[in-house]
Scaffold this motif. Sequence first.
Motif, PDB file in Angstrom:
ATOM      1  N   GLU A  50      -4.131  -1.327  -4.296  1.00 51.18           N
ATOM      2  CA  GLU A  50      -3.926  -0.661  -5.574  1.00 51.18           C
ATOM      3  C   GLU A  50      -4.837   0.545  -5.660  1.00 51.18           C
ATOM      4  N   SER A  51      -4.422   1.504  -6.451  1.00 48.73           N
ATOM      5  CA  SER A  51      -5.232   2.693  -6.662  1.00 48.73           C
ATOM      6  C   SER A  51      -6.103   2.507  -7.883  1.00 48.73           C
ATOM      7  N   ARG A  79     -12.407  -0.847   0.637  1.00 50.97           N
ATOM      8  CA  ARG A  79     -12.455   0.081  -0.483  1.00 50.97           C
ATOM      9  C   ARG A  79     -12.785   1.467   0.022  1.00 50.97           C
ATOM     10  N   TRP A  89      -9.353   3.521  -4.106  1.00 53.35           N
ATOM     11  CA  TRP A  89      -8.335   2.516  -3.828  1.00 53.35           C
ATOM     12  C   TRP A  89      -8.973   1.280  -3.206  1.00 53.35           C
ATOM     13  N   THR A  90      -8.246   0.179  -3.287  1.00 53.23           N
ATOM     14  CA  THR A  90      -8.657  -1.084  -2.675  1.00 53.23           C
ATOM     15  C   THR A  90      -7.477  -1.646  -1.891  1.00 53.23           C
ATOM     16  N   LEU A 146      -1.558   6.793  -0.557  1.00 52.30           N
ATOM     17  CA  LEU A 146      -2.888   6.357  -0.954  1.00 52.30           C
ATOM     18  C   LEU A 146      -3.930   6.709   0.104  1.00 52.30           C
ATOM     19  N   THR A 147      -3.533   6.586   1.351  1.00 56.20           N
ATOM     20  CA  THR A 147      -4.478   6.804   2.445  1.00 56.20           C
ATOM     21  C   THR A 147      -3.956   7.818   3.451  1.00 56.20           C
ATOM     22  N   VAL A 184       0.838  -1.196   0.000  1.00 55.49           N
ATOM     23  CA  VAL A 184       0.000   0.000   0.000  1.00 55.49           C
ATOM     24  C   VAL A 184       0.876   1.250   0.000  1.00 55.49           C
TER      25      VAL A 184
END
Length: 198
Positions: free
Chosen positions: A129-130, A156, A136-137, A22-23, A18
């Motif tokens: 993955e984005s 998600r 994203w997941t 992304l987060t 990750v």
Amino acid sequence: MRRAAWLVLAPALCAQTVPEALTAHLKATSILHADFTQTRRLAALSRPLKSSGSLVVSRELGVLWRMARPLPLTVAAGPKGVLEVDGAGRRTLRTAKDTPMVARMGEIMKSLLEGRWSALDGLFTVKGESGKDGAWTILLTPAPQTAAFIKAVRIRGAAFIETIHVDEPSGDSMDLTFLNFRPEVPLTAEERRLLAFE
């Protein structure tokens, strides 16, 4: 919150760890209010069990889970353990020492909602993955010590976590959907009291 479940991993989603970016916004949110719906599918029952309510995640104090339907129940999970308050106001406090499994699940849920993937090291292999438009997941594959109660998890989201799907080794599963996000709304006096187990 006590139980969890997981997913069959799609091969296309298993390729990368990750990216922190992304987060990153999850980590930057100190308090988050949201509503939730939960659907549990039990192997022994033909119909799913549905519930709904609201959720508060406080980076400082813990997670407050307030089910409104079908029955009122409040669960506060924090460093001291887990406090349950039923619709009649009866309180049950379980320390982390008394119920290590429940305490661990509370820690896992808080880490998920805050996007603190590194806190899950040793418990899960975390990959993701984005997608398009910031979506994203994240896929969590349990380590051996976690595999006894969790089979797989798929998360998600975009700005915040929107869905969590959990598969359990028993064949049971759970879907959580979060909506009506209200970031950085201050805790009410009651929320702060419950999270402090007062």
